[in-house]
Design a protein around this motif. Structure first.
Motif, PDB file in Angstrom:
ATOM      1  N   TYR A 119      20.154  13.081 -25.991  1.00  0.00           N
ATOM      2  CA  TYR A 119      19.354  13.899 -26.904  1.00  0.00           C
ATOM      3  C   TYR A 119      17.913  13.405 -26.928  1.00  0.00           C
ATOM      4  CZ  TYR A 119      17.647  16.163 -31.103  1.00  0.00           C
ATOM      5  OH  TYR A 119      16.893  16.908 -31.991  1.00  0.00           O
ATOM      6  N   TYR A 120      17.744  12.086 -27.044  1.00  0.00           N
ATOM      7  CA  TYR A 120      16.401  11.498 -27.079  1.00  0.00           C
ATOM      8  C   TYR A 120      15.612  11.864 -25.818  1.00  0.00           C
ATOM      9  CZ  TYR A 120      12.760   7.926 -26.765  1.00  0.00           C
ATOM     10  OH  TYR A 120      11.557   7.272 -26.619  1.00  0.00           O
ATOM     11  N   ASN A 121      16.243  11.726 -24.657  1.00  0.00           N
ATOM     12  CA  ASN A 121      15.552  12.054 -23.406  1.00  0.00           C
ATOM     13  C   ASN A 121      15.203  13.537 -23.334  1.00  0.00           C
ATOM     14  OD1 ASN A 121      15.333   9.481 -22.248  1.00  0.00           O
ATOM     15  ND2 ASN A 121      17.481   9.535 -21.650  1.00  0.00           N
ATOM     16  N   SER A 122      16.059  14.388 -23.877  1.00  0.00           N
ATOM     17  CA  SER A 122      15.773  15.816 -23.920  1.00  0.00           C
ATOM     18  C   SER A 122      14.571  16.095 -24.831  1.00  0.00           C
ATOM     19  CB  SER A 122      17.007  16.573 -24.407  1.00  0.00           C
ATOM     20  OG  SER A 122      16.758  17.947 -24.485  1.00  0.00           O
ATOM     21  N   VAL A 123      14.541  15.463 -25.998  1.00  0.00           N
ATOM     22  CA  VAL A 123      13.416  15.615 -26.921  1.00  0.00           C
ATOM     23  C   VAL A 123      12.136  15.081 -26.286  1.00  0.00           C
ATOM     24  CG1 VAL A 123      12.456  14.748 -29.101  1.00  0.00           C
ATOM     25  CG2 VAL A 123      14.786  15.638 -29.028  1.00  0.00           C
ATOM     26  N   ALA A 134       9.434  19.225 -31.091  1.00  0.00           N
ATOM     27  CA  ALA A 134       9.867  18.105 -30.250  1.00  0.00           C
ATOM     28  C   ALA A 134       9.007  16.862 -30.466  1.00  0.00           C
ATOM     29  CB  ALA A 134       9.854  18.509 -28.778  1.00  0.00           C
ATOM     30  N   LYS A 135       7.695  17.039 -30.612  1.00  0.00           N
ATOM     31  CA  LYS A 135       6.817  15.874 -30.735  1.00  0.00           C
ATOM     32  C   LYS A 135       7.148  15.046 -31.983  1.00  0.00           C
ATOM     33  CE  LYS A 135       2.156  14.200 -30.641  1.00  0.00           C
ATOM     34  NZ  LYS A 135       0.765  14.402 -30.877  1.00  0.00           N
ATOM     35  N   ALA A 136       7.352  15.706 -33.118  1.00  0.00           N
ATOM     36  CA  ALA A 136       7.659  14.981 -34.362  1.00  0.00           C
ATOM     37  C   ALA A 136       8.983  14.223 -34.237  1.00  0.00           C
ATOM     38  CB  ALA A 136       7.703  15.952 -35.538  1.00  0.00           C
ATOM     39  N   ILE A 137       9.968  14.876 -33.643  1.00  0.00           N
ATOM     40  CA  ILE A 137      11.267  14.217 -33.460  1.00  0.00           C
ATOM     41  C   ILE A 137      11.122  13.032 -32.509  1.00  0.00           C
ATOM     42  CG2 ILE A 137      13.625  14.494 -32.585  1.00  0.00           C
ATOM     43  CD1 ILE A 137      13.399  17.477 -33.439  1.00  0.00           C
ATOM     44  N   TYR A 138      10.409  13.255 -31.417  1.00  0.00           N
ATOM     45  CA  TYR A 138      10.198  12.191 -30.426  1.00  0.00           C
ATOM     46  C   TYR A 138       9.463  11.005 -31.044  1.00  0.00           C
ATOM     47  CZ  TYR A 138       8.275   9.566 -26.540  1.00  0.00           C
ATOM     48  OH  TYR A 138       7.913   8.554 -25.693  1.00  0.00           O
ATOM     49  N   GLU A 139       8.404  11.266 -31.804  1.00  0.00           N
ATOM     50  CA  GLU A 139       7.626  10.185 -32.430  1.00  0.00           C
ATOM     51  C   GLU A 139       8.504   9.360 -33.375  1.00  0.00           C
ATOM     52  OE1 GLU A 139       4.501   9.131 -31.762  1.00  0.00           O
ATOM     53  OE2 GLU A 139       4.437  10.652 -30.179  1.00  0.00           O
ATOM     54  N   LYS A 143      10.564   5.009 -31.972  1.00  0.00           N
ATOM     55  CA  LYS A 143      10.396   3.717 -32.653  1.00  0.00           C
ATOM     56  C   LYS A 143      11.507   2.743 -32.282  1.00  0.00           C
ATOM     57  CE  LYS A 143       8.197   6.007 -36.527  1.00  0.00           C
ATOM     58  NZ  LYS A 143       8.427   6.561 -37.857  1.00  0.00           N
ATOM     59  N   ARG A 144      12.672   3.292 -31.967  1.00  0.00           N
ATOM     60  CA  ARG A 144      13.810   2.443 -31.576  1.00  0.00           C
ATOM     61  C   ARG A 144      13.520   1.645 -30.313  1.00  0.00           C
ATOM     62  NH1 ARG A 144      16.678  -0.385 -29.149  1.00  0.00           N
ATOM     63  NH2 ARG A 144      18.911  -0.322 -28.886  1.00  0.00           N
ATOM     64  N   PHE A 145      12.668   2.182 -29.459  1.00  0.00           N
ATOM     65  CA  PHE A 145      12.423   1.557 -28.159  1.00  0.00           C
ATOM     66  C   PHE A 145      11.093   0.811 -28.082  1.00  0.00           C
ATOM     67  CE2 PHE A 145      15.278   5.144 -27.571  1.00  0.00           C
ATOM     68  CZ  PHE A 145      16.350   4.482 -27.010  1.00  0.00           C
ATOM     69  N   GLU A 146      10.351   0.787 -29.176  1.00  0.00           N
ATOM     70  CA  GLU A 146       9.090   0.048 -29.187  1.00  0.00           C
ATOM     71  C   GLU A 146       9.375  -1.433 -29.330  1.00  0.00           C
ATOM     72  OE1 GLU A 146       7.038   1.844 -32.451  1.00  0.00           O
ATOM     73  OE2 GLU A 146       6.266   3.477 -31.206  1.00  0.00           O
ATOM     74  N   ARG A 147       8.615  -2.222 -28.602  1.00  0.00           N
ATOM     75  CA  ARG A 147       8.766  -3.681 -28.678  1.00  0.00           C
ATOM     76  C   ARG A 147       7.431  -4.301 -29.077  1.00  0.00           C
ATOM     77  NH1 ARG A 147      11.061  -5.029 -22.922  1.00  0.00           N
ATOM     78  NH2 ARG A 147      10.663  -2.874 -22.466  1.00  0.00           N
ATOM     79  N   ARG A 148       7.515  -5.291 -29.877  1.00  0.00           N
ATOM     80  CA  ARG A 148       6.318  -6.050 -30.255  1.00  0.00           C
ATOM     81  C   ARG A 148       6.024  -7.044 -29.143  1.00  0.00           C
ATOM     82  NH1 ARG A 148       4.207  -3.469 -34.327  1.00  0.00           N
ATOM     83  NH2 ARG A 148       5.730  -2.812 -35.830  1.00  0.00           N
ATOM     84  N   LYS A 151       2.807 -12.148 -27.923  1.00  0.00           N
ATOM     85  CA  LYS A 151       1.577 -12.870 -28.231  1.00  0.00           C
ATOM     86  C   LYS A 151       1.268 -12.879 -29.720  1.00  0.00           C
ATOM     87  CE  LYS A 151      -0.367 -11.912 -23.742  1.00  0.00           C
ATOM     88  NZ  LYS A 151      -1.413 -11.285 -22.956  1.00  0.00           N
ATOM     89  N   GLY A 152       1.987 -12.072 -30.466  1.00  0.00           N
ATOM     90  CA  GLY A 152       1.816 -12.095 -31.916  1.00  0.00           C
ATOM     91  C   GLY A 152       0.611 -11.320 -32.392  1.00  0.00           C
ATOM     92  N   ASN A 153      -0.014 -10.509 -31.531  1.00  0.00           N
ATOM     93  CA  ASN A 153      -1.188  -9.773 -31.967  1.00  0.00           C
ATOM     94  C   ASN A 153      -0.818  -8.447 -32.604  1.00  0.00           C
ATOM     95  OD1 ASN A 153      -0.463  -8.197 -29.797  1.00  0.00           O
ATOM     96  ND2 ASN A 153      -2.297  -8.611 -28.571  1.00  0.00           N
ATOM     97  N   GLY A 154       0.468  -8.155 -32.715  1.00  0.00           N
ATOM     98  CA  GLY A 154       0.916  -6.954 -33.395  1.00  0.00           C
ATOM     99  C   GLY A 154       0.867  -5.698 -32.557  1.00  0.00           C
ATOM    100  N   SER A 155       0.398  -5.801 -31.320  1.00  0.00           N
ATOM    101  CA  SER A 155       0.359  -4.599 -30.491  1.00  0.00           C
ATOM    102  C   SER A 155       1.774  -4.172 -30.123  1.00  0.00           C
ATOM    103  CB  SER A 155      -0.476  -4.834 -29.234  1.00  0.00           C
ATOM    104  OG  SER A 155       0.121  -5.830 -28.435  1.00  0.00           O
ATOM    105  N   VAL A 156       1.916  -2.884 -29.914  1.00  0.00           N
ATOM    106  CA  VAL A 156       3.223  -2.320 -29.620  1.00  0.00           C
ATOM    107  C   VAL A 156       3.282  -1.931 -28.155  1.00  0.00           C
ATOM    108  CG1 VAL A 156       4.812  -0.447 -30.151  1.00  0.00           C
ATOM    109  CG2 VAL A 156       3.483  -1.502 -31.976  1.00  0.00           C
ATOM    110  N   ILE A 157       4.389  -2.287 -27.521  1.00  0.00           N
ATOM    111  CA  ILE A 157       4.613  -1.943 -26.119  1.00  0.00           C
ATOM    112  C   ILE A 157       5.785  -0.980 -26.085  1.00  0.00           C
ATOM    113  CG2 ILE A 157       5.233  -2.820 -23.840  1.00  0.00           C
ATOM    114  CD1 ILE A 157       4.194  -5.566 -24.805  1.00  0.00           C
ATOM    115  N   GLU A 158       5.628   0.148 -25.387  1.00  0.00           N
ATOM    116  CA  GLU A 158       6.777   1.065 -25.268  1.00  0.00           C
ATOM    117  C   GLU A 158       7.329   1.000 -23.868  1.00  0.00           C
ATOM    118  OE1 GLU A 158       8.116   5.664 -25.653  1.00  0.00           O
ATOM    119  OE2 GLU A 158       6.182   5.121 -26.408  1.00  0.00           O
TER     120      GLU A 158
END
Length: 158
Positions: A119-123, A134-139, A143-148, A151-158
């Protein structure tokens, strides 16, 4: 995607199983203990190979009491042995129940997760082509797949 499990457990059956387990807990509560992780590591353990040895010793200790060290209570040894003999069949049964519950929950969880990923990949594809909503659902789901970053700078890597 192969559907390997398709079950619907009635709430009444789940409630009855939970009540039965609570009854077992209540019955055994006065007799069971909890060990610390350190105790679990350090105490000598009886295994399938040790059990026949202990059984022989119990027989010998009753029939040849003259060899029983004064610091070992035959009565307490017998109580411990009786407790083991009474609890082991229950433990084996509970292990079987735990294994099948774990396997069933794992398979159902795996299939639910695979469905969710599909479902996620379809969205995600829908968001790329600007499908309505689709964009709101995807956004929200991405979040489940975002990684911090580490380096501790708080940036998010997807």
């Amino acid at each position: 995607m192969e559907n390997r499990i398709s079950i619907e457990i009635p709430q009444a059956d789940l409630a009855a199983a939970k009540a039965a387990l609570q009854q077992v807990q209540g019955i055994l509560a006065p007799y069971v203990i909890a060990l610390t992780p350190e105790q679990r590591k350090t105490i000598p353990k009886m295994s399938d190979g040790t059990e026949p040895f202990v059984e022989k010793v119990m027989d010998y200790a009753v029939n040849n009491v003259e060899f029983l060290p004064p610091f070992v209570s035959q009565e307490e040894m017998q109580k411990d042995w009786s407790a083991v003999m009474g609890l082991m069949p229950l433990l084996r049964m509970v292990d079987q129940i735990k294994d099948t519950l774990s396997d069933t929950a794992m398979m159902a969880g795996s299939e639910a997760y695979l469905g969710a990923l599909s479902y996620y990949n379809s969205v995600k594809q829908g968001a790329k082509v600007n499908a309505p909503d689709a964009k709101a659902i995807y956004e929200d789901l991405k979040k489940r797949f975002e990684r911090r970053s580490r380096k501790g700078n708080g940036s998010v890597i997807e």
